[in-house]
Design a protein around this motif. Structure first.
Motif, PDB file in Angstrom:
ATOM      1  N   VAL A 649       0.835  -1.199   0.000  1.00 29.68           N
ATOM      2  CA  VAL A 649       0.000   0.000   0.000  1.00 29.68           C
ATOM      3  C   VAL A 649       0.875   1.256   0.000  1.00 29.68           C
ATOM      4  N   VAL A 650       1.920   1.254   0.823  1.00 30.57           N
ATOM      5  CA  VAL A 650       2.825   2.409   0.860  1.00 30.57           C
ATOM      6  C   VAL A 650       3.450   2.631  -0.519  1.00 30.57           C
ATOM      7  N   MET A 651       3.845   1.543  -1.171  1.00 31.30           N
ATOM      8  CA  MET A 651       4.413   1.650  -2.511  1.00 31.30           C
ATOM      9  C   MET A 651       3.370   2.190  -3.492  1.00 31.30           C
ATOM     10  N   GLY A 652       2.117   1.805  -3.309  1.00 31.64           N
ATOM     11  CA  GLY A 652       1.043   2.310  -4.162  1.00 31.64           C
ATOM     12  C   GLY A 652       0.794   3.797  -3.948  1.00 31.64           C
ATOM     13  N   ILE A 653       0.923   4.248  -2.709  1.00 34.04           N
ATOM     14  CA  ILE A 653       0.799   5.682  -2.421  1.00 34.04           C
ATOM     15  C   ILE A 653       1.922   6.445  -3.117  1.00 34.04           C
ATOM     16  N   GLY A 654       3.137   5.875  -3.074  1.00 32.17           N
ATOM     17  CA  GLY A 654       4.254   6.494  -3.770  1.00 32.17           C
ATOM     18  C   GLY A 654       4.025   6.552  -5.266  1.00 32.17           C
ATOM     19  N   MET A 655       3.472   5.476  -5.808  1.00 33.86           N
ATOM     20  CA  MET A 655       3.167   5.438  -7.238  1.00 33.86           C
ATOM     21  C   MET A 655       2.161   6.526  -7.606  1.00 33.86           C
ATOM     22  N   ALA A 656       1.184   6.739  -6.741  1.00 31.71           N
ATOM     23  CA  ALA A 656       0.128   7.708  -7.029  1.00 31.71           C
ATOM     24  C   ALA A 656       0.605   9.148  -6.908  1.00 31.71           C
ATOM     25  N   LEU A 657       1.421   9.441  -5.905  1.00 32.32           N
ATOM     26  CA  LEU A 657       1.700  10.830  -5.565  1.00 32.32           C
ATOM     27  C   LEU A 657       3.134  11.279  -5.777  1.00 32.32           C
ATOM     28  N   GLU A 658       4.093  10.350  -5.886  1.00 39.46           N
ATOM     29  CA  GLU A 658       5.474  10.806  -5.819  1.00 39.46           C
ATOM     30  C   GLU A 658       6.432  10.213  -6.853  1.00 39.46           C
ATOM     31  N   GLU A 659       6.388   8.914  -7.102  1.00 35.16           N
ATOM     32  CA  GLU A 659       7.473   8.271  -7.841  1.00 35.16           C
ATOM     33  C   GLU A 659       7.436   8.612  -9.330  1.00 35.16           C
TER      34      GLU A 659
END
Length: 744
Positions: A649-659
């Motif tokens: 989930v944390v990786m998905g948040i990064g995918m959505a907002l940052e990476e």
């Protein structure tokens, strides 16, 4: 009688390797020191395409302590340079061969290796090496070269082109409600804490032991055997601890080749470690451009699904992910058109990155589903239930198990979804806009073939082994739990060994198949030991088990007991002592039961509900809370399993907002190649994440009832965040990541 103290499966056991990791006892690939160890520093190419005209290492070689500068001009001759040798997970094409010739295939390509007595000296000497290039025009933009997209070469990859059905374009044209949009995702790079490194230990007699950061010690061993023409007895690869990977370690990376090359050519031990910047010279999720079109009746029934995508790949290999596959199976629809193309660019070959294909493809599908729900004036969760699929529409097979309905219900209740005001921008908290979004997740549930060995000694200790890996997922722990419970032994008396190419055969650790694959092999090996122990226990003087079959007994608390009378039994150590047996050893090869699995579609499912908070003046989006419900069969350890989903989930948040890996197309180079500029979520970016495991039973997906968890946590998260951002702001962002400039 109380429950046995040796029932471990399903309990939140702490990591058995945890103490070693927090105390520093766990050693990683670049932490093995041996006498006479030399250090290699990689020189990376500065252009994206062209030729090396000349390399001048004269100044570097003048330094005391510099041993050699290896280039394509002076490296030893190898069979690999005459023909292609593939590793276990190589895509179609010609694998990249470091120091092969003077051709530059991408920016950052390794073009030389400086070997010196210390790392610092090697790094300094590398700055003295002068390289002259003949640059050629390069192409690194996917959007600018979509016209060159073509069907991928499926040779050797095992990739099966997606199947279409019905008449999707015709159905879309006649649909009462429709969505037809383009969704784009940028390159993302793997950024594990442990950078890639290899220590090649030369024994002086021609044998090499390699400590490598890898998800498959045997894959690396077999690759090195072919490349360097070595026998199995001449090469051993060890990787007992891996500091993060999630796909970046599936293939042998170039530093292991360079370390072994230098060790063989110089006749001494050599370590090669990559810098953080060099970690951006491979290991990325490909950029993709996708079209998703949905057509629906006024009641929300899906009448058409079109999902096409184009992804970038290198000039020398066709890397392909199952990007559009999910749109053919997640929802019920008779008219589906799926298509996947690739565009070759002057970039390194992409590589699997957590939930390859699904993380990108499901983002587009689930974003489009939310857009359709808004168009229909329908609750997004209700729309998904309206089109719930009990059968995989692409294959026509029923699911071996599917508790996605329960995932929706339990996650929605925990989240409080019924309190959602559907009006865009209607929910506020002070100056912040609040948005609620949701999405579905899906990932394949696979079981592969693997071997495991179980060795029980007369003192009651058990050692179980397989050549798999543990990249932080908890493999050490869950395999120890399975083995301890199978033989009814205290968990402290059980040791699981992995990460050694000399151990029983295992596939690479990836694809969420390790628990099902290795777990089944471990379970079967322990069952074989159980049968041997029972034979001995039956022969003990006055044994209450004399007439018992394997189905009549249980193993618990270090004893073999009658199932119907657990107070009567024989201690395992006593059975072995009286039987004069010091060691019981069994090795098994566990394979999937194709006759049982083939009639079914096997998948793990999830439902994700997300809240976002957007600063209306600055456009900054945060994720205060997430609820995710997962149906993944038997959960061996809710503690490590929950950690896996939480991390996804944390990786998905990064995918959505940052990476986002940013290319300067003039240079053909990734510019934000460090932790300072490549943004990933930190603690301040992540609020509470509530993980629910929905009860699900599935003896088809694997004999131990397990489905994988490594991937499912990220799938659908980016879409849920994007959908929540729309609910908060009215801005539909179809181009990730969702950065403040896109919301202002």
């Amino acid at each position: 009688m109380k429950a046995p103290e040796t029932a471990y499966v399903g309990r939140p056991i702490s990591r058995v390797d945890g103490r070693a990791k927090v105390t520093g006892a766990a050693k990683y690939a670049a932490e093995y020191n041996v006498p006479g160890l030399a250090h290699g520093y990689v020189i990376s190419g500065a252009i994206a395409r062209g030729k090396i005209r000349a390399i001048d290492a004269g100044e570097a070689l003048k330094l005391d302590g510099v041993i050699e500068v290896l280039t394509h001009e002076n490296r030893m001759r190898l069979p690999w340079f005459d023909r292609n040798y593939y590793d276990e997970v190589a895509p179609a094409g010609s694998p990249f061969r470091p120091l092969y010739d003077n051709t530059i295939q991408y920016s950052g390509q390794p073009i030389a290796l400086v070997v010196a007595e210390t790392f610092e000296l090697a790094r300094y000497a590398a700055s003295l090496v002068r390289v002259e290039y003949d640059a050629e025009p390069h192409e690194t933009s996917l959007e600018q070269h979509l016209d060159r997209a073509r069907e991928p070469n499926t040779n050797k990859t095992g990739y099966i082109p997606p199947k279409s059905r019905g008449h999707a374009e015709r159905a879309l044209a006649s649909a009462a409600f429709k969505v037809d949009e383009t969704y784009t995702l940028p390159v993302e790079h793997h950024n594990p804490m442990e950078m890639f490194g290899s220590t090649a230990v030369w024994d002086g007699g021609g044998k090499i032991t390699v400590y490598d950061k890898t998800q498959g010690s045997q894959n690396v061993r077999d690759y090195l055997m072919k490349v360097f023409k070595l026998s199995e007895g001449e090469i051993r690869v060890l990787s007992p601890f891996v500091g993060g990977a999630f796909g970046s370690g599936l293939r042998p990376q170039y530093q292991v080749f360079l370390a072994v090359l230098a060790a063989k050519q110089l006749g001494r031990s050599v370590r090669v470690t990559l810098t953080r910047q060099q970690m951006f010279s491979f290991g990325h999720r490909p950029a993709v451009v996708q079209r998703v079109a949905l057509g629906a009746a006024p009641d929300g029934t899906l009448e058409a699904i079109i999902h096409t995508g184009t992804a970038e790949t290198s000039r020398h290999e066709d890397y392909v992910e199952n990007m559009v596959l999910w749109s053919g199976l997640l929802y019920r629809c008779d008219n589906v058109m799926l298509d996947h193309k690739v565009t070759q660019l002057d970039l390194p070959t992409p590589i699997d990155m957590r939930a390859p294909g699904a993380a990108t493809g499901v983002f587009a599908l689930e974003s489009a589903m939310d857009e359709l729900a808004v168009s229909l004036g329908m609750d997004p969760a209700e729309l998904r239930l309206k089109n719930y699929a009990d059968v995989d529409g692409s294959s026509g097979k029923p699911f071996s198990s599917k508790e996605l309905r329960a995932c929706y219900a339990q996650a929605a209740e925990r989240f409080g979804w019924s309190r959602r005001n559907p009006e865009v921008g209607s929910m506020r908290e002070g100056d912040a806009l609040i948005g609620w979004g949701m999405a579905s997740g899906v990932w394949e549930a696979q079981q592969g073939s693997a071997a495991a060995r179980a060795v029980l000694t007369a003192d009651g200790t058990l050692t179980v082994s397989s050549a798999t890996a543990d990249i932080g997922t908890g493999t050490y722990t869950v395999m120890t739990q399975l083995a301890a419970e199978a033989l009814g032994l205290p968990i402290d008396d059980v040791t699981f060994l992995l990460g050694d190419s000399a151990l029983p055969t295992s596939p690479v650790e990836g694809g969420s198949w390790t628990a099902a694959t290795i777990g089944t092999a471990v379970h079967d090996a322990c069952l074989a030991v159980r049968r041997r122990v029972l034979e001995l226990a039956r022969s003990v003087d006055g044994s209450p088990l004399a007439a018992a079959s394997i189905d009549d007994v249980t193993f618990a608390d270090g004893q073999v007991r009658l199932a119907h009378d657990p107070y009567r039994g024989v201690p395992i150590v006593e059975a072995m002592r009286q039987g004069k047996v010091d060691v019981i050893e069994e090795q098994v090869q566990a394979k999937p039961d194709s006759s049982k699995q083939k009639p079914f579609a096997r998948y793990t499912h999830s439902a994700i509900f997300v809240e976002v908070k957007v600063d209306k003046d600055l456009g900054m989006a945060l994720v205060p809370r997430v609820v995710i419900a997962v149906a993944a069969g038997t959960i061996l350890n809710p503690k490590t399993a929950g950690s896996q989903v939480l991390g996804g989930v944390v990786m998905g948040i990064g995918m959505a907002l940052e990476e986002e890996s940013v290319l300067d197309h003039r240079l053909g180079r990734f510019m934000n190649h460090d932790y300072a500029e490549y943004h990933v979520p930190v603690h301040a970016d992540v609020g509470p994440i509530d993980v629910i495991f929905v009860e699900e039973h599935d003896e088809v997906a694997s004999p131990i009832g397990v489905k994988g968890l490594g991937e499912i946590g990220i799938v659908g998260v980016a879409a849920a965040v994007a959908n929540a951002v729309y609910h908060a702001t009215g801005r539909r962002i179809r181009d990730l990541p969702i950065t403040p400039d896109k919301l202002l």
